[in-house]
Motif scaffolding. Structure first.
Motif, mmCIF file in Angstrom:
data_model
loop_
_atom_site.group_PDB
_atom_site.id
_atom_site.type_symbol
_atom_site.label_atom_id
_atom_site.label_comp_id
_atom_site.label_asym_id
_atom_site.label_seq_id
_atom_site.Cartn_x
_atom_site.Cartn_y
_atom_site.Cartn_z
ATOM 1 N N ARG A 44 98.671 47.586 28.274
ATOM 2 C CA ARG A 44 99.597 47.913 29.116
ATOM 3 C C ARG A 44 100.407 46.616 29.241
ATOM 4 N N GLU A 45 99.443 45.684 29.776
ATOM 5 C CA GLU A 45 99.963 44.334 30.228
ATOM 6 C C GLU A 45 100.723 43.554 29.245
ATOM 7 N N THR A 78 109.231 42.505 28.456
ATOM 8 C CA THR A 78 109.767 41.663 29.457
ATOM 9 C C THR A 78 110.631 40.536 28.756
ATOM 10 N N LYS A 125 103.897 45.211 28.364
ATOM 11 C CA LYS A 125 105.004 44.782 29.485
ATOM 12 C C LYS A 125 105.396 43.479 29.258
ATOM 13 N N LYS A 126 104.519 42.618 28.807
ATOM 14 C CA LYS A 126 105.052 40.985 28.656
ATOM 15 C C LYS A 126 105.754 40.952 27.518
#
Length: 465
Positions: A23-24, A31, A27-28
């Motif tokens: 998930r991280e 982004t 997300k990055k």
């Protein structure tokens, strides 16, 4: 999240450090990617809107503006290749924690940009007529195409400075600056299109010339905003962090720029020669067929924007990961970007398949053009998967500095396969415009296969930038 799985992308290889959660990572990646996607989409959307607005002047006007596309990008080839180098180098320096060198690279690239812009702009303006004739203009398209090209290339300084700064910002991971720049400049472009093409609210009706002037005004705004972005002391890239000694060229920065930029320039030259040759092949089919082709290319450019945005994000993410000696994270970010590309390609293919004819009706109601349009959009439903995938893989390779390979791919696929296959299917086989688009699909397939195999091999992780 099963679709986005970091451990599967490592294929059993042990990580060289802590791996963030799926998930991280996603997300990055999003982004950094979404501003680049929006930026690229808006850049291509304004070309799409330009064509719609110019279409009010007739089929010949659409073809005239289309004829300038490849000559314009040939004129910008040096700067596009320089910007590939800037993005990759800044990304690596940020991964290494070397902020000073990142800013030095930006300043030196700007000086190179200013000098080369003056030379190329003058040459393009002086030799406009033979350039446009070589691009395949006819009696009904030459003058409008020449006027458009002369104005746009005469004002290219504003564009090249903005592109240079935005490329560095993308490499640092600050993709929102380039997005904001393009949102505002594109809005300005569209407004002045409305005012100058048809002559509204008391402005002169300049026709195709008005579209060119509007484009230049938009790039003026873009340059001002880009320069403002490097005036803040708290920015990672800032003129305020540059000492007087940084204005002088240093060996390491120039070597890195030359090493990556020369291969990227070769790639751009191969791309533009191939695209121009392909354009000439299609232009010889006649004004109506070429106008339909130009509309199709504008629509294709919108789908390209999703891959282009993910490619820009891949340059930053892969470059920063390799700069930090995290080959595992470079692989993971490349894989996540590719999977995001598949999601976008699926959505676009559904749109192309179901709304092909209505989209073409935005440009023309001529039955012949609409029939061509249905054919083109059907081919695009397949091509979009190949296109987005190969563009993302190429971005990963460029972020690693593997630009010699991407240049070789462009030579084989775009310079040779696309125009060769297009000509073969158009004329000897006799498929006309359908044959040209089959040739285009063959080019996209070959580029996808080349870049996919290279990415999977891992050779791109071994380059020093």
């Amino acid at each position: 999240m099963v679709f986005f799985n970091a451990q599967k992308l490592l294929r059993g290889e042990p990580p060289s450090g802590d791996i963030p959660s799926d998930r991280e990572i996603l997300k990055k990646a999003l982004t950094i990617a979404w501003p680049s996607i929006v930026e690229s989409f808006l850049v291509h959307l304004v070309g799409f809107i330009d064509t719609i607005m110019v279409s009010s002047l007739g089929t010949a006007a659409i073809a005239a503006v289309g004829l300038t596309t490849q000559p314009k990008f040939i004129g910008l080839a040096f700067f596009i290749s320089l910007n590939v180098a800037i993005s990759a180098i800044v990304a690596h320096r940020k991964g290494e924690g070397d902020r000073g060198t990142a800013n030095r690279v930006l300043m030196q690239a700007l000086m190179i940009t200013l000098g080369m812009t003056v030379i190329i702009s003058i040459l393009c303006v002086l030799f406009t007529d033979p350039i446009i004739s070589l691009a395949g203009s006819n009696a009904d398209t030459h003058q409008d195409a020449a006027d458009y090209f002369r104005i746009v290339m005469g004002g290219m300084l504003f564009n090249t400075v903005s592109l240079c700064i935005n490329a560095a910002q993308r490499g640092s991971g600050n993709t929102k600056i380039a997005m904001r720049t393009n949102i505002v400049s594109n809005l300005v472009n569209v407004v002045f299109n409305f005012l100058l093409i048809g002559g509204n609210f008391g402005f002169p009706a300049l026709g195709v010339k008005g579209a060119a002037v509007a484009s230049v005004i938009g790039t003026v705004v873009a340059m001002v905003m880009s320069l403002a972005s490097v005036m803040h002391r708290d920015g990672y890239l800032s003129f305020r962090h540059i000492a007087r000694r940084d204005i002088r060229f240093d060996r390491r920065s120039i070597h890195s720029i030359a090493n990556i930029g020369s291969s990227a320039l070769a790639e751009q030259i191969f791309l533009r020669i191939g695209f121009l040759t392909f354009t000439i092949v299609v232009a010889n089919l006649g004004t109506v067929a070429f106008a339909a082709h130009q509309v199709g290319m504008n629509i294709m450019s919108l789908s390209f924007s999703f891959g282009d945005g993910l490619s820009a994000a891949s340059v930053a993410l892969v470059g920063q990961s390799l700069g930090a000696k995290r080959i595992d994270m470079a692989r993971i970010y490349g894989g996540f970007s590719q999977k995001l590309g598949l999601v976008f390609a699926t959505m676009l293919s559904v749109i192309f398949l179901t709304l092909g004819r209505p989209i073409f009706m935005l440009f023309s109601n001529e039955e012949e053009i609409l029939d061509y349009g249905v054919m083109i959009m059907t081919i695009l439903t397949v091509v979009v998967f190949l296109q987005i995938s190969q563009v993302v893989f190429s971005g990963c390779l460029r972020g690693a500095g593997d630009t010699k390979f991407t240049a070789l791919v462009s030579l084989i696929s775009v310079t040779l396969i696309r125009p060769g296959a297009g000509w073969l299917f158009c004329y000897p086989i006799g498929w006309s415009l359908f044959g040209a688009w089959v040739g285009l699909a063959v080019d996209q397939l070959s580029r996808f296969l080349f870049t996919y195999i290279r990415f999977k091999s891992g050779k791109w992780t071994k380059y020093e930038v």
